[in-house]
Scaffold this motif. Structure first.
Motif, short mmCIF file in Angstrom:
data_model
loop_
_atom_site.label_atom_id
_atom_site.label_comp_id
_atom_site.label_asym_id
_atom_site.label_seq_id
_atom_site.Cartn_x
_atom_site.Cartn_y
_atom_site.Cartn_z
N SER A 404 0.83 -1.20 0.00
CA SER A 404 0.00 0.00 0.00
C SER A 404 0.87 1.25 0.00
CB SER A 404 -0.93 0.01 1.22
OG SER A 404 -0.16 0.04 2.41
N ALA A 405 0.25 2.35 -0.27
CA ALA A 405 0.98 3.62 -0.31
C ALA A 405 1.51 3.95 1.07
CB ALA A 405 0.05 4.72 -0.81
N ARG A 406 2.68 4.53 1.10
CA ARG A 406 3.30 4.86 2.38
C ARG A 406 3.48 6.36 2.51
NH1 ARG A 406 7.89 0.30 3.69
NH2 ARG A 406 6.68 -1.53 3.05
N LEU A 407 3.57 6.78 3.75
CA LEU A 407 3.82 8.19 4.01
C LEU A 407 5.30 8.49 3.80
CD1 LEU A 407 1.73 8.74 7.27
CD2 LEU A 407 1.10 9.29 4.94
N LEU A 414 5.85 16.16 9.43
CA LEU A 414 4.86 17.22 9.55
C LEU A 414 3.63 16.79 10.34
CD1 LEU A 414 4.97 18.79 5.96
CD2 LEU A 414 5.98 19.70 8.06
N LEU A 415 3.24 15.52 10.24
CA LEU A 415 1.99 15.07 10.84
C LEU A 415 2.23 14.48 12.23
CD1 LEU A 415 0.36 13.28 7.75
CD2 LEU A 415 -0.01 15.61 8.56
N ASP A 416 1.33 14.80 13.13
CA ASP A 416 1.38 14.19 14.45
C ASP A 416 0.76 12.79 14.37
OD1 ASP A 416 -1.27 14.68 14.13
OD2 ASP A 416 -1.45 16.13 15.75
N VAL A 423 -4.41 9.52 7.74
CA VAL A 423 -3.91 9.41 6.37
C VAL A 423 -3.61 7.96 6.02
CG1 VAL A 423 -2.08 10.12 4.79
CG2 VAL A 423 -3.03 11.75 6.42
N ARG A 424 -3.00 7.20 6.97
CA ARG A 424 -2.69 5.80 6.68
C ARG A 424 -3.95 5.00 6.38
NH1 ARG A 424 1.17 5.85 11.15
NH2 ARG A 424 3.30 5.86 10.32
N GLY A 708 -11.37 13.42 11.33
CA GLY A 708 -10.41 13.79 10.30
C GLY A 708 -10.57 12.94 9.06
N GLU A 709 -10.83 11.65 9.28
CA GLU A 709 -11.09 10.77 8.14
C GLU A 709 -12.33 11.23 7.38
OE1 GLU A 709 -12.48 6.16 7.45
OE2 GLU A 709 -11.35 6.68 9.26
N LEU A 710 -13.41 11.56 8.12
CA LEU A 710 -14.63 12.03 7.48
C LEU A 710 -14.37 13.33 6.71
CD1 LEU A 710 -17.71 11.95 7.03
CD2 LEU A 710 -17.97 13.17 9.21
#
Length: 787
Positions: A404-407, A414-416, A423-424, A708-710
């Motif tokens: 799967s795509a990775r950060l 940047l992300l906490d 995002v994951r 945040g997902e929504l």
């Protein structure tokens, strides 16, 4: 009650928010189905009963002047069951308080008997007394708009002669269900009247003693309309026939038939869209429920329940939601239909119109709801049969995220941690992310489509009465006059500009396609009323070919360069072959244009005009209109401002008001989809969120992971909804368009902006409701197993 049925009730109670949202989506689809089908059935049944009871003619045959002895020959034609000859002509009503003359249609009734065809429905007062030449029946709609009643008197201009007539009764008639002035599309009860007089009196007024100028025919069961029209045309041609036509081409019947056809088309297109969205939501809910209850399904099978029994349990879950939504939709559909009946009675002059729903519609709504719900559930229920008990009771294998795509490193810096979780999840489950975004995008597309169509109606008004028609008034003559009349008009006080036109009744044919309409002869470069291209730029009127309105070109299936057969229905009645020189962007009606001089040459009637478009000094307008009212050759004066107001009223509060109902439903659908997506996400992640709380995350941080997902899914849905909205707008605009008016496909930025704001507002409200439940979540209870 079996254990599975107990479980069913618990499941419905547990997901009641999601179930209610889906049931409402289904209910709204069924509401539109029941409401539109009921309106179609009510209008068709009322129209059929009204036509039959008052014996509306099936063929109308206008002539210049024909002797009454000819009626016997018409009655002897094959297929003719009954014949009635009458006098029919234009009139002007002079109200002292009005500067503009009011157009009217004068119709004769037999002196000593009831008419065989086209009888009238008496609403108030009495019928005409035999031998009385000053008595009239007046159209009830006009009387109500002007405050007139039996006993009042009217000053009327009949064929250039002024008379004072006494109203003895108010009436309605099936041939004036949609009463509109000649040349206009929107009814205005205050600006158009119908008056009925004794035949002898009206014949004397129009110099038709012993003659008639319109024949009405009823046909037998085995009659062939085309053959009757051909025989009738041959018989009436020597007497100045302007072309017999069937009921389908009668103006009032055509308007209401277009309305019924539009409702029927909408009832076949719009409800399935809403029901399709409901099926999609059910698919998501059931698939995720089965995934979440995987171990329970395994236990049920291990205890002896067959795959069919377990699948039937989840099928009952689907059916319970579908049936509840369908029943609610049936009830709301009846209530909505009854409320719209009054709207239709405002513009269609039925003496009665009851909202009647065919019981079969309720069964159809219920069956369709079950079918679409089952379509959404059956795809998932296959998984139930495939699950082996031993495999199902084991925890599912952890998903493989290795591919799967990775950060990237930058994002990780940047992300906490809560943001990385959001995002994951979206990147690791792209299918679920896209399906959720697709559902919200579909709701936004519905809102975009309805708002765009509403904006398109407004744009049509703006273009039709601001860019295409730039005159202040349209003056029409009783008969075509010499163009020298234009010089006299131009010298009248208050007239700034005069532009002539010639209107000629024709039958246009192209292969198997035909259209009964008119050719408008205009000057080469019109300024006051002009056809325009797609860029709203004025077109030159050609002398070597016709310019057709886009709707007319579509009706005739003709393109520039091809030829049309033109049968002129007046004067010498020549038959012409004219090429199509171009297609104009038209929003109202189905016009055809030809250069004025070329049209007169083709008719062998040089220098003739039917009327003129006027630009008027507003300060002197009232005095000018009063002067025109006194001219015997004037058949009518139509003000652009009044025509625009009448059409706006029709679109806002008449039959066009149904688009507001659909816009409101689209907004509710959008909220239902967004809220359902939020509830599904909360149900799926309740255990994970509780784990976060136990690990030390605050309520705000846990809520951020969910909301945040929504939020990201909602933002992803906005461009998708805009794209889907464009294509859905095109489909809805096509469905609303008819031969009489066309709804343009417009990309209105405000529609997209409002729809996006509606989605964001729905997401905000849904997020607040879900967060409220999240705050109430007890972490220990959420971590307990549910078996």
């Amino acid at each position: 009650m079996s254990p599975l049925d107990h479980k069913l009730l618990r499941d419905l109670r547990r997901v009641r928010g999601q179930a209610l949202a889906i049931a409402v989506v289904i209910a709204l689809g069924v509401l539109l189905l029941v409401m539109m089908d009921g309106l179609v059935n009510s209008l068709e049944e009322s129209k059929r009963a009204y036509y039959q009871r008052y014996r509306l003619a099936e063929v109308f045959a206008p002539v210049k002047r024909a002797p009454r002895q000819l009626l016997a020959q018409i009655a002897a034609l094959p297929g003719v069951a009954a014949v009635e000859g009458r006098v029919n002509g234009a009139a002007l009503i002079d109200l002292p308080e009005e500067a503009v003359p009011i157009r009217a249609q004068a119709v004769s009734l037999p002196d000593h008997r009831r008419p065989r065809l086209n009888a009238v429905h008496l609403v108030e007062g009495r019928r005409l007394a035999a031998g009385q030449h000053d008595e009239i029946l007046l159209l009830q709609g006009f009387a109500a708009a002007r405050g007139l009643a039996p006993g009042d008197r009217l000053r009327v201009n009949l064929n250039g002669a002024r008379r004072t007539l006494r109203i003895v009764g108010l009436a309605q008639a099936p041939e004036f269900l949609y009463s509109v002035a000649p040349g206009e599309l929107a009814p205005d009860d205050a600006r158009f009247a119908v008056l009925w007089m004794n035949e002898e009196a009206l014949a004397a007024a129009f110099d038709l003693d012993g003659a008639f100028n319109q024949a009405l025919l009823a046909l037998g069961r085995d009659a062939r309309l085309a053959q009757v029209l051909e025989d009738l045309e041959r018989l009436l041609a020597p007497y100045g026939s302007t072309g017999a036509f069937g009921l389908a081409d009668q103006l009032s019947n055509r308007f209401i038939s277009e309305e019924i056809a539009g409702l029927r088309a909408s009832s076949r297109v719009v409800p399935p869209i809403f029901l399709g969205v409901a099926a999609f939501l059910l698919y998501i809910v059931i698939s995720r429920m089965i995934q979440a209850e995987r171990e329970q399904i395994g236990l049920l099978k291990a205890f002896g329940y067959s795959g069919a029994a377990v699948a039937a349990h989840y099928g009952k879950f689907v059916l319970a939601i579908a049936v509840a939504g369908a029943l609610l939709g049936c009830l709301l559909g009846v209530l909505a239909g009854r409320s719209l009946v009054g709207v239709y009675l405002t513009y269609y002059k039925f003496p009665f119109l009851l909202f009647r729903v065919d019981p079969g519609v309720f069964l159809t709504g219920l069956a369709v709801s079950i079918l679409v719900a089952s379509a959404g559930g059956l795809l998932v229920l296959r998984q139930v049969f495939a699950l082996n008990p031993a495999v199902a009771m084991r925890p599912p294998a952890p998903p493989d995220y290795s591919r799967s795509a990775r950060l990237g490193r930058l994002l990780r810096r940047l992300l906490d941690p809560p943001s990385r979780m959001v995002v994951r999840r979206l990147l690791r489950q792209p299918g679920r992310t896209l399906s959720a975004a697709g559902g919200i995008g579909a709701g936004m597309a519905l809102t975009v489509a309805m708002l765009s169509v509403m904006s398109a109606f407004e744009r049509s008004l703006e273009l039709s009465f601001g860019v295409i028609d730039r005159s202040d008034a349209t003056l029409s003559f009783i008969e075509p006059l010499s163009d020298k009349t234009l010089l006299e008009l131009g010298r009248m006080a208050g007239v700034i500009e005069v532009e002539p036109f010639r209107q000629v009744a024709v039958m246009l044919r192209h292969g198997r396609h035909s259209y009964r309409g008119a050719i408008s002869g205009l000057v080469g470069r019109p300024r006051l009323n002009r056809p325009v291209d797609k860029h709203m730029q004025g077109l030159f009127i050609r002398a070597d070919g016709l310019i057709l309105g886009e709707s007319l070109a579509q009706i005739l299936r003709v393109q520039p360069g091809q030829s049309l057969s033109v049968e002129v229905r007046e004067g010498r009645r020549p038959r012409l072959q004219l090429p199509v020189a171009g297609v104009a962007e038209t929003l109202l009606g189905a016009p055809a244009y030809l250069e004025l001089g070329a049209l007169n040459r083709a008719l062998q009637e040089p220098n003739r005009v039917s009327g003129a478009y006027l630009r008027v000094d507003s300060a002197q307008g009232e005095a000018l209109y009063r002067t025109l009212k006194e001219m015997p050759a004037v058949a009518g004066v139509s003000l652009r401002s009044e025509a625009r107001s009448a059409l706006r009223k029709l679109l806002d509060s008449g039959a066009g008001a149904i688009r507001y109902v659909m816009a409101a439903i689209a907004a509710i659908i959008t909220f239902g989809i967004v809220y359902n997506s939020a509830r599904i996400a909360f149900a799926e992640r309740a255990r994970d969120l509780a784990s976060l709380r136990v690990l030390g995350f605050t309520r705000g941080e846990a809520a951020f992971v969910l909301l945040g997902e929504l939020a990201l899914i909602t933002l992803l849905a906005l461009p998708l909804g805009a794209l889907l909205g464009y294509y859905l707008t095109e489909a809805v605009a096509t469905g609303f368009s008819t031969d009489l008016y066309r709804v343009p496909l417009l990309l209105v930025p405000s529609s997209y902006g409002i729809a996006a704001l509606a989605v964001l507002a729905a997401a905000t409200l849904s997020g607040w409701l879900v967060k409220r439940d999240l705050d109430r979540l007890a972490p220990i209870d959420a971590l307990k197993t549910q078996e």
